[in-house]
Design a protein around this motif. Sequence first.
Motif, short mmCIF file in Angstrom:
data_model
loop_
_atom_site.label_atom_id
_atom_site.label_comp_id
_atom_site.label_asym_id
_atom_site.label_seq_id
_atom_site.Cartn_x
_atom_site.Cartn_y
_atom_site.Cartn_z
N PHE A 130 -1.49 8.56 -4.43
CA PHE A 130 -0.50 7.87 -3.76
C PHE A 130 -0.48 8.19 -2.12
O PHE A 130 -0.66 7.45 -1.25
CB PHE A 130 0.82 8.31 -4.31
CG PHE A 130 1.31 7.72 -5.42
CD1 PHE A 130 0.59 6.36 -5.91
CD2 PHE A 130 2.24 8.19 -6.37
CE1 PHE A 130 1.05 5.71 -7.13
CE2 PHE A 130 2.71 7.53 -7.54
CZ PHE A 130 2.06 6.37 -7.72
N ASP A 131 -0.98 9.43 -2.01
CA ASP A 131 -1.00 9.98 -0.58
C ASP A 131 -2.16 9.21 0.03
O ASP A 131 -2.02 8.91 1.32
CB ASP A 131 -1.10 11.45 -0.68
CG ASP A 131 -0.10 12.35 -1.18
OD1 ASP A 131 0.99 11.58 -1.25
OD2 ASP A 131 0.06 13.23 -1.49
N ARG A 132 -3.41 9.19 -0.57
CA ARG A 132 -4.67 8.60 0.02
C ARG A 132 -4.23 7.16 0.37
O ARG A 132 -4.84 6.59 1.28
CB ARG A 132 -5.72 8.84 -0.74
CG ARG A 132 -6.18 10.48 -0.81
CD ARG A 132 -7.23 10.72 -1.72
NE ARG A 132 -7.52 12.31 -1.86
CZ ARG A 132 -8.24 12.72 -2.60
NH1 ARG A 132 -8.50 12.16 -3.74
NH2 ARG A 132 -8.30 14.10 -2.46
N MET A 133 -3.79 6.31 -0.67
CA MET A 133 -3.70 4.92 -0.48
C MET A 133 -2.64 4.74 0.60
O MET A 133 -2.67 3.77 1.13
CB MET A 133 -3.58 4.37 -1.75
CG MET A 133 -4.49 4.42 -2.94
SD MET A 133 -5.77 3.26 -2.39
CE MET A 133 -5.07 1.71 -2.23
N THR A 134 -1.65 5.52 0.74
CA THR A 134 -0.64 5.62 1.77
C THR A 134 -1.19 5.59 2.93
O THR A 134 -1.05 4.91 4.08
CB THR A 134 0.54 6.30 1.55
OG1 THR A 134 1.27 6.01 0.31
CG2 THR A 134 1.50 6.23 2.66
N GLU A 135 -2.06 6.52 3.23
CA GLU A 135 -2.75 6.81 4.47
C GLU A 135 -3.70 5.76 4.85
O GLU A 135 -3.66 5.25 6.05
CB GLU A 135 -3.75 7.98 4.34
CG GLU A 135 -2.91 9.23 4.13
CD GLU A 135 -3.90 10.63 3.92
OE1 GLU A 135 -5.15 10.36 3.99
OE2 GLU A 135 -3.47 11.44 3.93
N LEU A 136 -4.43 4.82 3.81
CA LEU A 136 -5.16 3.77 4.17
C LEU A 136 -4.22 2.57 4.71
O LEU A 136 -4.66 1.65 5.65
CB LEU A 136 -5.92 3.29 3.00
CG LEU A 136 -7.18 4.29 2.40
CD1 LEU A 136 -7.61 3.66 1.26
CD2 LEU A 136 -8.32 3.95 3.60
N ILE A 137 -3.01 2.50 4.12
CA ILE A 137 -2.24 1.48 4.40
C ILE A 137 -1.52 1.61 5.72
O ILE A 137 -1.64 0.68 6.53
CB ILE A 137 -1.00 1.14 3.43
CG1 ILE A 137 -1.58 0.99 1.94
CG2 ILE A 137 0.00 0.36 3.85
CD1 ILE A 137 -0.42 1.25 0.94
N LEU A 138 -1.32 2.85 5.86
CA LEU A 138 -0.64 3.07 7.34
C LEU A 138 -1.67 3.24 8.65
O LEU A 138 -1.46 2.81 9.44
CB LEU A 138 0.07 4.25 7.09
CG LEU A 138 1.39 4.35 6.45
CD1 LEU A 138 1.94 5.61 6.37
CD2 LEU A 138 2.36 3.37 6.67
N ASP A 139 -2.81 3.77 8.21
CA ASP A 139 -3.92 4.03 9.28
C ASP A 139 -4.72 2.82 9.19
O ASP A 139 -5.11 2.65 10.69
CB ASP A 139 -4.47 5.38 8.89
CG ASP A 139 -3.69 6.53 9.03
OD1 ASP A 139 -2.71 6.61 9.44
OD2 ASP A 139 -4.21 7.59 8.31
#
Length: 326
Positions: A130-139
Amino acid sequence: MLFRRQRENKEMRTQLNNLLKTMKKQKIKTLLVLIALVLLSIVLIWAIWADRSPFWTGFGRRPIDLNEQPTKTLWDWMEILIVPAVLGIGLYILNQSARASEREIAEKNRAEDEAIAEDNRNQATLEAYFDRMTELILDEDILIFNESENDDRKKLVRTIGITRTITVLRILDAVRVKAVFEFIEDAGLKEIISFKGANLRGVNWAESFLFDTNLAGVRLRNANLQRIHLTGSNLQRAGMRYVNLQDARLKRTSLQRADLRHANLKGAVLRGADLQDTNFEHANLAGADLSGVQNFTDKQLMAAETLASAIMPDGTKYEVWIEKRP
């Protein structure tokens, strides 16, 4: 080379010595058991034919001599020793029972600890995803990616997202697999995360709820999907040979050109499913519900290994349906 040969020779000598020691111990144990059996047999013979047994055994009648000091016979010694022997055997049995209980409790505790540790690992894996995918989505603004995107970096990030998703789906338990698909749905990644050609062979998603999931082109050979809920899902061109779909819910699923050879679909519910060019060769469809399926042929269904007690597309049982065929 010489050192390796010396080491191998040393290991062989050690193994040979261990084998000889084991054989020696086994011979001693066997000898002791044989001696005990022989002695027990002799005692039993004396007890059964007491009149013919020696006087010193105490099994037969012995003439009474008032001037002779009576000596203890074998029977007397057995009477003396029988109580301690029974107590010893009883204590041994209790001790063994206690040890067995302790081992059982220890094994149960170890299994519970392993289950807790596995659950914690799965939860940590899910949260990291979840954390890594959220980073991809946001960044990286992954939401705007599509197949026609020419930006190499964006394509790379999109590939990373797909790879991470496939990786966690291969290792997570059924409950958390559902959470991954829900995340993909809620984050708007449903059209971006593609499973076409994804290797998910042997996954264990038994009893998971994956309604309306896009698994087109996925490879699920040997997977355990027993009692899974895939209502409305897309399984077009999915490789599902030898998959376990017993008692699965596949209502209104698209199985166009899916490979279900040797699959176990016993008791599966496929009401309203699209079976265009689905391969059922040697599949087990015993007790399956095929009522209302679309785009099928009789030849296609008859390729299954068994259709015993299955509900056929016209709503009748297979045994009735087969009688109607020309």
